[in-house]
Each structure stands twice: as C-alpha cells, then as structure tokens.
Design a protein around this motif. Structure first.
Motif, PDB file in Angstrom:
ATOM      1  N   GLU A  91       0.826  -1.194   0.000  1.00  0.00           N
ATOM      2  CA  GLU A  91       0.000   0.000   0.000  1.00  0.00           C
ATOM      3  C   GLU A  91       0.874   1.263   0.000  1.00  0.00           C
ATOM      4  O   GLU A  91       0.607   2.229  -0.705  1.00  0.00           O
ATOM      5  CB  GLU A  91      -0.867  -0.050   1.259  1.00  0.00           C
TER       6      GLU A  91
ATOM      7  N   ALA B  49      -7.367   6.940   6.644  1.00  0.00           N
ATOM      8  CA  ALA B  49      -8.707   6.861   6.061  1.00  0.00           C
ATOM      9  C   ALA B  49      -9.742   6.866   7.176  1.00  0.00           C
ATOM     10  O   ALA B  49      -9.679   6.052   8.088  1.00  0.00           O
ATOM     11  CB  ALA B  49      -8.843   5.575   5.248  1.00  0.00           C
ATOM     12  N   CYS B  50     -10.670   7.789   7.135  1.00  0.00           N
ATOM     13  CA  CYS B  50     -11.755   7.887   8.128  1.00  0.00           C
ATOM     14  C   CYS B  50     -12.629   9.066   7.709  1.00  0.00           C
ATOM     15  O   CYS B  50     -12.369   9.677   6.677  1.00  0.00           O
ATOM     16  CB  CYS B  50     -11.207   8.108   9.540  1.00  0.00           C
ATOM     17  N   CYS B  51     -13.628   9.391   8.486  1.00  0.00           N
ATOM     18  CA  CYS B  51     -14.485  10.519   8.122  1.00  0.00           C
ATOM     19  C   CYS B  51     -13.690  11.821   8.022  1.00  0.00           C
ATOM     20  O   CYS B  51     -14.017  12.695   7.224  1.00  0.00           O
ATOM     21  CB  CYS B  51     -15.607  10.687   9.146  1.00  0.00           C
ATOM     22  N   PHE B  73      -4.777   3.758   5.763  1.00  0.00           N
ATOM     23  CA  PHE B  73      -5.614   3.448   6.931  1.00  0.00           C
ATOM     24  C   PHE B  73      -4.808   2.979   8.150  1.00  0.00           C
ATOM     25  O   PHE B  73      -5.021   3.439   9.264  1.00  0.00           O
ATOM     26  CB  PHE B  73      -6.621   2.366   6.493  1.00  0.00           C
ATOM     27  N   GLY B 101      -9.916   7.459  13.685  1.00  0.00           N
ATOM     28  CA  GLY B 101     -11.159   6.910  14.201  1.00  0.00           C
ATOM     29  C   GLY B 101     -10.912   5.646  15.011  1.00  0.00           C
ATOM     30  O   GLY B 101      -9.762   5.243  15.225  1.00  0.00           O
ATOM     31  N   ASP B 102     -12.013   5.020  15.449  1.00  0.00           N
ATOM     32  CA  ASP B 102     -11.848   3.790  16.234  1.00  0.00           C
ATOM     33  C   ASP B 102     -11.379   2.642  15.345  1.00  0.00           C
ATOM     34  O   ASP B 102     -10.600   1.790  15.780  1.00  0.00           O
ATOM     35  CB  ASP B 102     -13.123   3.420  17.000  1.00  0.00           C
ATOM     36  N   GLY B 103     -11.794   2.631  14.076  1.00  0.00           N
ATOM     37  CA  GLY B 103     -11.313   1.586  13.172  1.00  0.00           C
ATOM     38  C   GLY B 103      -9.818   1.706  12.945  1.00  0.00           C
ATOM     39  O   GLY B 103      -9.064   0.739  13.086  1.00  0.00           O
ATOM     40  N   GLY B 104      -9.369   2.915  12.631  1.00  0.00           N
ATOM     41  CA  GLY B 104      -7.956   3.165  12.355  1.00  0.00           C
ATOM     42  C   GLY B 104      -7.083   3.044  13.577  1.00  0.00           C
ATOM     43  O   GLY B 104      -5.852   2.987  13.470  1.00  0.00           O
ATOM     44  N   TYR B 128     -10.785   9.373  17.983  1.00  0.00           N
ATOM     45  CA  TYR B 128     -12.163   9.802  18.207  1.00  0.00           C
ATOM     46  C   TYR B 128     -13.005   8.580  17.903  1.00  0.00           C
ATOM     47  O   TYR B 128     -12.877   7.973  16.845  1.00  0.00           O
ATOM     48  CB  TYR B 128     -12.539  11.008  17.335  1.00  0.00           C
ATOM     49  N   ASN B 130     -16.527   6.946  17.255  1.00  0.00           N
ATOM     50  CA  ASN B 130     -17.967   6.957  17.020  1.00  0.00           C
ATOM     51  C   ASN B 130     -18.480   5.512  17.031  1.00  0.00           C
ATOM     52  O   ASN B 130     -19.573   5.226  16.582  1.00  0.00           O
ATOM     53  CB  ASN B 130     -18.304   7.682  15.711  1.00  0.00           C
ATOM     54  N   VAL B 132     -17.977   2.953  15.329  1.00  0.00           N
ATOM     55  CA  VAL B 132     -18.184   2.206  14.075  1.00  0.00           C
ATOM     56  C   VAL B 132     -17.254   2.739  12.993  1.00  0.00           C
ATOM     57  O   VAL B 132     -16.600   3.757  13.165  1.00  0.00           O
ATOM     58  CB  VAL B 132     -19.622   2.344  13.505  1.00  0.00           C
ATOM     59  N   TYR B 133     -17.251   2.050  11.865  1.00  0.00           N
ATOM     60  CA  TYR B 133     -16.602   2.570  10.661  1.00  0.00           C
ATOM     61  C   TYR B 133     -17.612   3.477   9.964  1.00  0.00           C
ATOM     62  O   TYR B 133     -18.367   3.041   9.102  1.00  0.00           O
ATOM     63  CB  TYR B 133     -16.222   1.438   9.705  1.00  0.00           C
ATOM     64  N   SER B 134     -17.624   4.724  10.333  1.00  0.00           N
ATOM     65  CA  SER B 134     -18.654   5.615   9.781  1.00  0.00           C
ATOM     66  C   SER B 134     -18.428   5.900   8.308  1.00  0.00           C
ATOM     67  O   SER B 134     -19.359   5.915   7.512  1.00  0.00           O
ATOM     68  CB  SER B 134     -18.675   6.931  10.554  1.00  0.00           C
ATOM     69  N   ASN B 135     -17.177   6.134   7.962  1.00  0.00           N
ATOM     70  CA  ASN B 135     -16.836   6.508   6.583  1.00  0.00           C
ATOM     71  C   ASN B 135     -17.410   5.534   5.564  1.00  0.00           C
ATOM     72  O   ASN B 135     -17.876   5.929   4.507  1.00  0.00           O
ATOM     73  CB  ASN B 135     -15.312   6.602   6.477  1.00  0.00           C
ATOM     74  N   THR B 136     -17.363   4.252   5.909  1.00  0.00           N
ATOM     75  CA  THR B 136     -17.807   3.247   4.947  1.00  0.00           C
ATOM     76  C   THR B 136     -19.252   2.807   5.183  1.00  0.00           C
ATOM     77  O   THR B 136     -19.686   1.791   4.645  1.00  0.00           O
ATOM     78  CB  THR B 136     -16.878   2.019   4.984  1.00  0.00           C
TER      79      THR B 136
END
Ligand SMILES: Cc1ncc(C[n+]2csc(CCOP(=O)(O)OP(=O)(O)O)c2C)c(N)n1
Lengths: 376, 300
Positions: A91, B49-51, B73, B101-104, B128, B130, B132-136
C-alpha cells in the motif's frame, strides 16, 4: 579518509553508500536477505558514527510509512526490504510513488512464497513496476554501492522527485563478497549534495493539506505529471551516470542500459540483474567459437529504456530475452516490455523469450550459451 | 487554571475553518476544532482513512488550518513518528498528532499504534470513537458497544468493547486519557496536558455520530453526556510515572453506581440500540462493569 578497496557483500555495499549520503531518518524491518543492510546501519547510528534517526518499526508497512512521513517533513530517508516485506509494504509503495517522495529503498530481490524460499528472483520488485518508482537493477557489488549513491541524486532532483529502488539479487550479491572500491565519504557526500532545500517540507507556520479528496481532473493531472517525470528521469539517470563516471571513474553503460560485445550480431541476448552479467561470460565463450552474439543489460526497468531498445532492435537480427520473473498467464516481464516497444514502433525483429532462474535456480553462463545456440 | 467555555471563544487560532463537510452534529469535527485548536500554532496532523479525510474538504478549500497529511488506513502513528523524527533532526518544534477513528486505532491500526507506543515516539494519538466505521457506512468496529445495531451486526453486536486506553496503559504510554465531546473544556485541558509529556501520548474521545447512532443531530452533546452519566464512558487520566488513574472532575461522581443514571437512558435516545433484548442489555451492563473493575485497580 580516502578511497578504500575492500572485499564486501552487496548488503554492506548498500550500507556503506547510505552511510556516506547521511540520511536524516532510517526506518526498517528485518527480512532475509536484506537484514544485514539495516543491522549494519543501526550499529553505525547507535555507535554515533552516523547522525541519523533510526526508527525500529514493527512492520514493513510502518517502515515505508515512517520514511514517507519523514520525507514529507523534508528529511533525507532510507529503508530496505525484500520479498514478503515488499508485498506487506504494498500500500505504501504506491502511496510513496504517487506522492512522489524522494525516498530511497534498497530491494534485495527474493522470490515469493509459497513455499518458503529465500533465494533470488525478481518477482517481488517486478510486482511494483507500476507504482511510480524508478527501479535500477545491479550486476555486481560495486554497482550496488554506486547505484545507491546515484539514487539519491536522481530522487532528490526537483525536476524528478520520484522514489528510487536500487535492486540487487538476493545472495548472489547480497551475501557474496567481492571487490568494492569505497569512494571517499566526503567526495560521495559532495557528489550527492545536502538536502537542505527539500522537495516538500512540513512547516507549522505554513499549513498545507496533502492527499485530501481529489476530483478526476486533478487526479489525472497528477498521474500525467508522474508519467512526465518518469520520462525526464531517463535523461537524468544518464546525466548522473555520466557525472558519476567523471567524478569516480566508474560507469554503467549509458545509465539505462549496458551493451556488451560487438555491435553487429546475429543474436542479442537481453537480460537484467546478475543473470545479465553472467550472460557477458556466455558472450565471450560464444564469440571465441566464432559466433556473432552480443548482449544488453537493462539497468533501469522503470523508466523503461524504450529508445535504446528501439536502437538495438533495429540493428540486430534477433533478440533473446531472458527473464527472472514472469506474469502468469502471459510471459516474462522484460519480454513483455520489449515486445510492446517493438510493436509500437513497427519493428519486426523476432523476439524469443526465456524465463529462467526462478526461486534461485542457478543459471550458469554455459546454460545461457546453450539457449543462445539453440536460437541462433 | 482549567479551561473555561469563555476561553474557547477566544481561541487565538482556529484549526477548523468554515466550509468543512462534516455532518450536522458530528462529534469528530467538534472535537477536532477544539482539541487541535488548543495546539494549532504548532500542530501537524496525520489522518488515516476515516471521516476526517472526507470532512476536511478538498482542493484549495481544505478547512484545516494546520499542516495535514492524509495517509493509508493502518499507518497514522508510523507516519507521525517519521514526521516527528525528521522535525527533531531538523531542530523544528511541532506537536505531531495522529488523528484517527476507532477503526484506524483499535482495529487495523493497532499494531502500528502499539509499535509507536513501545518506541515512545514523541507523538500524540487522538482516537475519536464513534464506535463504528462511519466513513464506509457504519460497520462494526472493535470499539462497538454490545447490542449496537450496525450494518454488519444488524441483529446487535455481541462482542465486548475493546478498551484501547487500557491497552495503552498496559503498554506504558506516557499519558492516557479519555474525553468526551460533552465536556470540551476538559478535552482541551487533556490535550494541553498530553503535549507536556515526552514520549507516546494517547487520548480517546467519545464522539457522537448522529448518522450511525441514529440519533438526532441536535442531541449529539446530550448523548455523549449520558454516556458519562450512565457510567458507559468513564472519564479519566493516567500517566506512567504515577501508574495511577484519576477520574476527571466532570465524571468522578459516576464512580459510585448509585449516582449513575440507568444505561437505558443512553440507549433510548439512539436508534442503534432499538430492539435490544433483556439479555443484551444485561451483557452491556456487565461489559460496563468490567471496564470499571479494571479502572478501579488504578484509582486511589
Ligand atoms: C486498507 C484499507 N482497508 C479498508 C479501507 C476502507 N475504509 C476507509 S475508512 C474506513 C473506516 C474508518 O473507520 P474509523 O477509523 O472508525 O473512522 P470513521 O470512518 O468512523 O471516522 C474503511 C474501512 C481503506 N481505506 N483502507
């Protein structure tokens, strides 16, 4: 300190070159056969012989991410990897190329699993030929030392601004000692120059955003710019090769390709990496038998030396292309490129392709000579 | 002197300008404005990668008035570390922040996060969450609470919440804190405090997402406040020198269960928990208890 003549492995030839160009930040993760490069550098950093920051990251993905970060901050950087490590970085290989960061990353070529094998083929770096990196393949440890130095001068030129991947065959070069002239450190540093006026530099006083959402027009413009930079890189690589030879007395063909043997031949063997060096011995043998053969070593796979290939193909009756990597469902990578160049330019010189040496299979010059004879 | 709301109105420099793309009621954008705003003159932010990679805007219209580097990400902390090392080498001062985000942070980025923490890279990671993976489109993450309906757990998330702050404590970050968009002055103080520490710093912010939480965008602060008041989201600070956790002034009384509001109050103003069974609610209570039991070990 002056020039030194030593017996040195390919890996330490990289390290010695990197020591001389004085990167600000190095980040790396171990993988055979590359590891010795970074072990040596970490020792130099910890003993104070090198004034670099060495980030001992937890993965290759982070290794390239960290040097990319440092490069955005205006630092001179270095990393190295091989095989699975390069894939794991994937990546970031594209990210760094597309961002046009002047990162230098040595790739010690090693085949890909499964099964586990640590020996050479070029499948790893060839998988990233489309990532926007300059790729320079080397024939011996001296060239490895010299190319690593040249890589910085090419990458950091403002009109180029591309990452460079000096590639060296695993074990054949990385772990084999041979004679290397280590040029005077100060002369090397002066040749490359400092990096005090970087291509890009994060500055808290001058905010900018890098890599935000982009619309198709701008996206296409950026990729077109990259294509053009690659095109300009051809002249740059040649010029750096020439300047290098004037300064240090060592030269590698015209920088893009290296020819061997008589210009007029019935068959030209085209190759890459150490197998192309082995081919030169085959040429000697065949010539002594009265056969008209010569060879061409492709030094830069990206940018591809299109004009040189046209030139060679026009002068010769037949090309035998030897690949150490393959695109499954098609053919060897080098063959693919050469055929496309010939087709585009309506040159009908026949091309014979041969894939050899995968997974470290030994390819002695006698075998290359045999294949040449079969195709004469 | 603790930060007051009045102080926030007199911020010398705004980190978040007009023209960003954040949704109405976005907790992340609010948190960014104040957390990064508190250190804006010397901040460099790295965004995976995130919102946030979206709501910053694009082209010449990017609404962040701090150097912003958008990255892959799973790599924000590695890039931030590289930037920090380079700037140190060049003798430049900067607060390099990985803003993820929480995913990242909790999922794909966790190896990189802990790697930077192990090395004590001198950066601040702000997560931060939220949840969930909000972006996706709102898929489950490791930080999704039990019972939440997400696009990949349409019948309710069963897995326990991954408490990243505790992971960072165990890995000896120099400073760890939790914060909430409901208590912005407290968040600002924690960011300012974090940057006074050398080495790796970590803050997780509970950041409402009206879209994924299926809550009214006007209720973003209310939902976040209820998370604190119900004990779902303990507000604390910890540092590795003392190895002690301290509850934040705003949240300290919720240590005592008797002072807590029922978790149902937090659940009921969000659509994402609609249809939760008694069993799920019981499991959520147990998961919240588990967090407090862990935290108690570090409290005076
Ligand atoms: C390697 C990789 N996998 C998946 C994605 C797709 N992706 C982009 S953002 C995202 C979710 C981000 O979630 P989180 O970190 O919680 O931030 P939020 O969107 O909630 O702000 C995903 C899965 C990606 N960009 N890169």
């Amino acid at each position: 300190m002056a020039e030194e003549v030593v017996m040195l492995t390919g890996n330490h030839s990289v390290s010695e070159a990197v020591k001389r160009v004085k990167p600000d930040v190095i980040a790396a993760y171990p993988i055979t056969p590359q590891t010795a490069i970074i072990e040596y550098l970490s020792k130099l950093v910890d003993s104070g012989e090198m004034d670099s920051h060495f980030i001992r990251v937890e993965s290759e993905h982070s290794a390239l991410a960290a040097v990319a970060g440092a490069s955005w901050a205006g630092a001179r950087t270095f990393t190295a990897t091989s095989s699975q490590g390069l894939l794991y970085m994937g990546e970031w290989v594209f990210w760094t190329g597309y961002a046009r960061l002047p990162v230098v990353m040595a790739v010690v070529n090693r085949c890909l699993a499964p099964g586990w094998s640590i020996w050479v083929d070029l499948q790893d770096s060839m998988a990233f030929r489309d990532a926007g990196w300059i790729q320079i393949y080397n024939k011996n440890n001296q060239e490895v030392f010299d190319t690593t130095i040249q890589s910085y001068k090419i990458a950091e030129s403002k009109d180029i601004a591309l990452p460079v991947m000096p590639c060296l065959d695993g074990f054949v070069l990385s772990h084999t000692s041979s004679k290397v002239i280590l040029s005077d450190p100060e002369e090397v540093y002066n040749f490359v120059g400092d990096y005090s006026d970087p291509i890009i530099e994060i500055d808290t006083g001058k905010p900018f955003a890098y890599g935000s959402i982009v619309m198709p027009d701008k996206y296409n413009k950026d990729r077109k710019d990259l294509m053009e930079a690659m095109e300009r890189a051809k002249a740059k690589i040649k010029a750096v090769n020439k300047e290098f030879s004037e300064t240090f007395g060592r030269t590698y063909g015209n920088g893009l390709i290296e020819k061997y043997g008589d210009d007029d031949a019935d068959l030209t063997i085209v190759g890459i990496g150490t197998m192309a060096d082995e081919t030169q011995q085959a040429i000697d043998m065949l010539t002594s038998e009265g056969l008209k053969v010569n060879s061409v070593r492709v030094r830069t796979f990206r940018p591809f030396p299109t004009e040189d290939i046209i030139d060679i193909a026009k002068k010769n009756h037949k090309l035998l292309v030897i690949d150490r990597s393959v695109s499954f469902g098609h053919e060897g990578h080098l063959q693919m490129e050469i055929e496309s160049v010939l087709k585009r330019n309506s040159i009908d010189t026949p091309v014979i392709g041969k894939v050899m040496g995968l997974g470290g299979e030994d390819v002695p010059y006698t075998r290359i000579a045999k294949v040449a004879k079969e195709n004469l | 002197m603790p930060t007051t709301l009045k102080d926030l109105m007199n911020n010398p420099k705004e980190a978040l300008l007009k023209g960003h793309f954040a949704c109405a009621g976005c907790g992340s954008a609010l948190a960014f404005r104040h957390a990064i705003g508190a250190i804006a003159d010397k901040a460099v932010v790295v965004i995976p990668a995130c919102c946030t990679s979206v709501y910053q805007g694009f082209g010449r219209g990017v609404a962040f008035d701090v150097p912003t580097i958008n990255v892959a990400f799973a790599s924000s902390d590695a890039v931030a570390a590289g930037i920090k090392h380079a700037m140190e080498k060049k003798g430049k001062e900067a607060h390099v922040v990985a803003w993820a985000g929480d995913g990242g942070t909790a999922d794909i980025g966790i190896a990189t996060l802990i790697g930077a923490c192990d090395r004590q890279d001198n950066i601040l990671h702000i997560m931060y969450s939220n949840n969930v993976y909000s972006n996706t489109g709102g898929q489950r993450s490791g930080d999704t609470p039990i019972g939440a309906r997400t696009t990949t757990t349409p019948f309710g998330n069963k897995a326990q919440r991954k408490m990243v702050p505790f992971i960072m404590m165990a890995n000896n970050a120099s400073y760890v804190a939790t914060a909430s968009v409901a208590y912005i002055p407290d968040l600002v103080d924690k960011v300012k405090k974090a940057i006074s520490y050398d080495g790796f710093k970590f803050i997780e912010i509970d950041a409402s997402c009206p879209v994924a939480w299926k809550s009214d965008s006007a209720d973003s602060i209310k939902v976040a406040r209820l998370a604190v008041e119900t004990g779902v989201w303990p507000l604390f600070e910890w540092d590795n020198k003392s190895n002690k956790a301290v509850l934040s002034k705003r949240g300290s009384k919720f240590r005592n269960k008797e002072n807590r509001k029922p978790i149902e109050e937090w659940l009921n103003i969000q659509g994402r928990f609609k249809g939760m069974s008694d069993e799920e609610i019981k499991n959520l209570y147990a998961d919240v208890d588990r967090q407090w039991t862990f935290l108690e070990k570090f409290l005076e």
